[in-house]
Design an enzyme around this catalytic site. Structure first.
Site, short mmCIF file in Angstrom:
data_model
loop_
_atom_site.label_atom_id
_atom_site.label_comp_id
_atom_site.label_asym_id
_atom_site.label_seq_id
_atom_site.Cartn_x
_atom_site.Cartn_y
_atom_site.Cartn_z
N ASP B 12 0.88 -1.17 0.00
CA ASP B 12 0.00 0.00 0.00
C ASP B 12 0.92 1.21 0.00
O ASP B 12 1.74 1.36 0.90
CB ASP B 12 -0.86 0.02 1.27
CG ASP B 12 -1.86 -1.12 1.29
OD1 ASP B 12 -2.83 -1.07 0.53
OD2 ASP B 12 -1.65 -2.08 2.07
N ASP B 131 -14.15 -4.71 -1.78
CA ASP B 131 -14.07 -4.52 -0.33
C ASP B 131 -15.42 -4.91 0.25
O ASP B 131 -16.42 -4.24 -0.01
CB ASP B 131 -13.77 -3.05 0.02
CG ASP B 131 -12.37 -2.64 -0.41
OD1 ASP B 131 -11.52 -3.53 -0.62
OD2 ASP B 131 -12.12 -1.43 -0.54
#
Lengths: 218, 256
Positions: B12, B131
Site C-alpha cells: 500500500d 471490499d
C-alpha cells in the site's frame, strides 16, 4: 550487434518483455515495432501477444505480420509467447472461431470449466499462476533450466498441434491443468511458449538469455 | 504436477512510500516500494500487488515512476490498483510496466467500465477489487455487502452477486478484501472467501487479516482461494516469504 525486434501489433504490454531482454543482455539493440523493414533486418524476433484472438489476427493481417513471419521463419530465430504462440497455429476456437497464421497445423482450444484436479478441487479458468513445465525433449532453449521448473501462465486457451501432419511443430514442453497440454513447441527457427518468460523470474530470464544466443537449430 | 497457490505481498503506497494502516488508520512507514518489491521478488514472491492509496490525484506521476522503477527490476507479475478510473489510466499503467490493474470504486460507479476494459485490454489484466463487510446480524444467514472509497462508503450491493456480475463483465480475477478483518491480524474471513470463490469461475485472491502463517493455510484450504495476499506480516519482518512457503508446503499446499 544483436538486433532484436519485439513485434508490436498493438496488443498488450510489450514493455515487460523488452525490459526483461535488456536485463539479461544490456548490449542488444532492442526495437519494439511493427515496421516491415525493421522486422526484415532483425537478427531475431519476439512475437508476443495478449487479448482476444479475433482482434489480434485482425491487426496481424492488417500489418501483414503473417506474411513477414512466414518469410522470417526461413531466416532467423523467432520466439512466440502466449497468444503469439497460439496465433502460429492454423485455427483458434476463440471468438466463435478465427483463422490464424498457420505456421503449424493444429488448433487452439479452450480449457473446459469445472474440471477437477486429483484432490477434487475445481480448477479455475483462466489458468493463472506458476505451473510446471516438463521438458519432453532436449532443446538448446532449455539450457540451464531444470526440468519441471515452474513458469508463470495466464491463459484460457491452449495449443493442440496436429503432430500427425508432416509440417507439425514438435512438442518440447508439457504442462497439466488437469489435462496435459503443449506449453512449449518448436521447429527450425521457432520456439514458442504458452507461459510468460518475462514474468517467470530466474527461469524465465534464463530462457530469454538462451534465445538471444540460439542459432535456430534443434 | 499442479498449479501452485500464490503468495502475493501487497504494497500500500502513499506519496511514493510503502505504508500500512490498521483498518485504514494509524499508518506506519514500511519503506521504499522499489526496494521492498525487489526484496520480495528475490525471496520468491509469486506476484506483487501495488495499491496507490494516495488520497489526491496530485501525485499520479510519482505512482507512474514508481511502477516503472519496479517493473524494470522485478520479473514477476505486477498488479497496480488505486485511482484506476478510465481506459487511459489502464493504458498508462500497462505502459509503465504493470501486468494487471485492479479496479475498485470505478467499477461500482460505472460497471460498464469493467466490460470496456476487458474488451480493450483482455480479461487477463483486469482484476476487480472488492471490499466487503459482513452486514448480517448474529443468527441471520451470512451476508456481505460491498463498500467503496477505501471502505468508508456503503453501497447496499450484495458481495456475491457483485462478484458474479464482474466476472460476467470480463474480470479475470477477484481481489477480495474483508473490511472487518483488514489490519486486525485475526485471519481471513473464511466464510466470505469461500462463498465468493465457489460462486465464480475465475481465481480469487484473499486479502485482509493475516496475522500468522496458519492464516495463509486456512485461506487456501478453508477459504478455497487461489492466492493469498498479505502486507504487514511481511513488511515488518515477522515472517519472510520462504518461511511462509515452507509452512504452507508442510501443510500439503503446492507452492513454487
Amino acid at each position: 550487434m544483436n538486433r532484436v525486434v519485439v513485434i508490436d501489433y498493438g496488443m498488450g504490454n510489450l514493455h515487460s518483455v523488452g525490459k526483461a531482454l535488456e536485463h539479461v543482455d544490456e548490449n542488444i539493440s532492442l526495437t519494439i515495432t511493427a515496421d516491415a523493414q525493421q522486422i526484415r533486418d532483425a537478427d531475431r524476433l519476439i512475437f508476443p501477444g495478449v487479448g482476444a484472438m479475433r482482434d489480434c489476427m485482425a491487426e496481424i493481417k492488417r500489418l501483414k505480420i503473417d506474411e513477414l513471419l512466414k518469410q522470417a521463419r526461413l531466416e532467423k530465430p523467432i520466439l512466440g509467447i502466449c497468444v503469439g504462440m497460439q496465433a502460429m497455429l492454423s485455427y483458434s476456437e476463440e471468438n466463435n472461431g478465427v483463422d490464424c497464421i498457420g505456421l503449424f497445423p493444429g488448433m487452439v482450444k479452450r480449457f473446459k470449466e469445472n474440471q477437477v484436479d486429483e484432490s477434487g478441487e475445481i480448477l479455475k479458468v483462466p489458468h493463472m499462476g506458476w505451473n510446471e513445465v516438463k521438458q519432453t525433449s532436449a532443446h538448446p532453449m532449455w539450457q540451464g533450466i531444470e526440468n519441471n521448473s515452474r513458469f508463470y501462465f495466464v491463459h484460457s486457451f491452449f495449443v493442440d498441434p496436429d503432430t500427425d501432419k508432416q509440417d507439425s511443430a514438435n512438442i518440447v514442453g508439457e504442462s497439466s491443468y488437469p489435462l496435459t497440454f503443449s506449453s512449449a513447441i518448436s521447429a527450425e527457427n521457432i520456439f514458442a511458449v504458452q507461459f510468460h518468460p518475462e514474468k517467470s523470474q530466474n527461469v524465465g530470464l534464463q530462457l530469454l538469455k538462451n534465445f538471444l544466443s540460439w542459432n535456430g537449430q534443434l | 504436477m499442479s498449479l501452485a497457490k500464490r503468495i502475493i505481498p501487497c504494497l500500500d503506497c502513499e506519496n511514493g512510500r510503502v505504508v500500512k494502516g490498521v483498518k485504514f488508520l494509524d499508518i506506519r512507514d514500511a519503506g521504499d516500494p522499489v526496494e521492498v518489491s525487489k526484496r520480495y521478488c528475490d525471496q520468491g514472491a509469486d506476484e506483487i500487488t501495488f495499491l496507490d492509496i494516495t488520497a489526491s490525484s496530485d501525485n499520479r506521476d510519482t505512482t507512474i515512476h514508481t511502477v516503472e522503477a519496479i517493473a524494470s527490476q522485478v520479473f514477476i507479475p505486477l498488479t497496480v490498483g488505486g485511482g484506476i478510473r478510465s481506459l487511459d489510466d489502464i493504458r498508462i499503467m500497462l505502459r509503465a510496466g504493470a501486468d494487471k490493474v485492479a479496479i475498485n470504486t470505478s467499477a461500482v460507479l460505472t460497471p460498464e467500465f469493467v466490460k470496456e476494459a476487458a474488451e480493450k485490454f483482455g480479461s487477463q489484466c483486469i482484476v476487480v477489487a472488492i471490499d466487503a463487510k459482513q452486514v448480517s446480524l448474529a443468527g441471520e444467514p451470512l451476508r456481505w455487502e460491498i463498500f467503496t472509497h477505501g471502505g468508508r462508503k456503503a453501497t447496499g450491493i450484495d458481495a456475491i452477486e457483485w462478484a458474479k456480475r464482474m466476472v460476467a463483465y470480463g474480470a479475470g480475477e477477484i481481489l477480495l478484501t474483508s473490511m472487518d478483518r483488514d489490519g486486525t491480524k485475526n485471519g481471513f474471513d473464511l466464510a466470505l472467501n469461500r462463498a465468493i470463490s465457489e460462486a465464480v469461475s475465475v481465481p480469487v485472491i484473499a486479502s485482509g487479516g493475516v496475522g500468522n502463517l496458519q492464516d495463509l493455510v486456512d485461506g487456501i484450504t478453508e477459504g478455497k482461494v487461489d492466492a493469498v495476499l498479505a502486507a504487514s506480516i511481511f513488511h515488518f519482518g515477522e515472517f519472510s516469504i520462504p518461511e511462509a512457503k515452507e509452512y504452507m508446503a508442510s501443510k500439503g499446499i503446492v507452492v513454487r
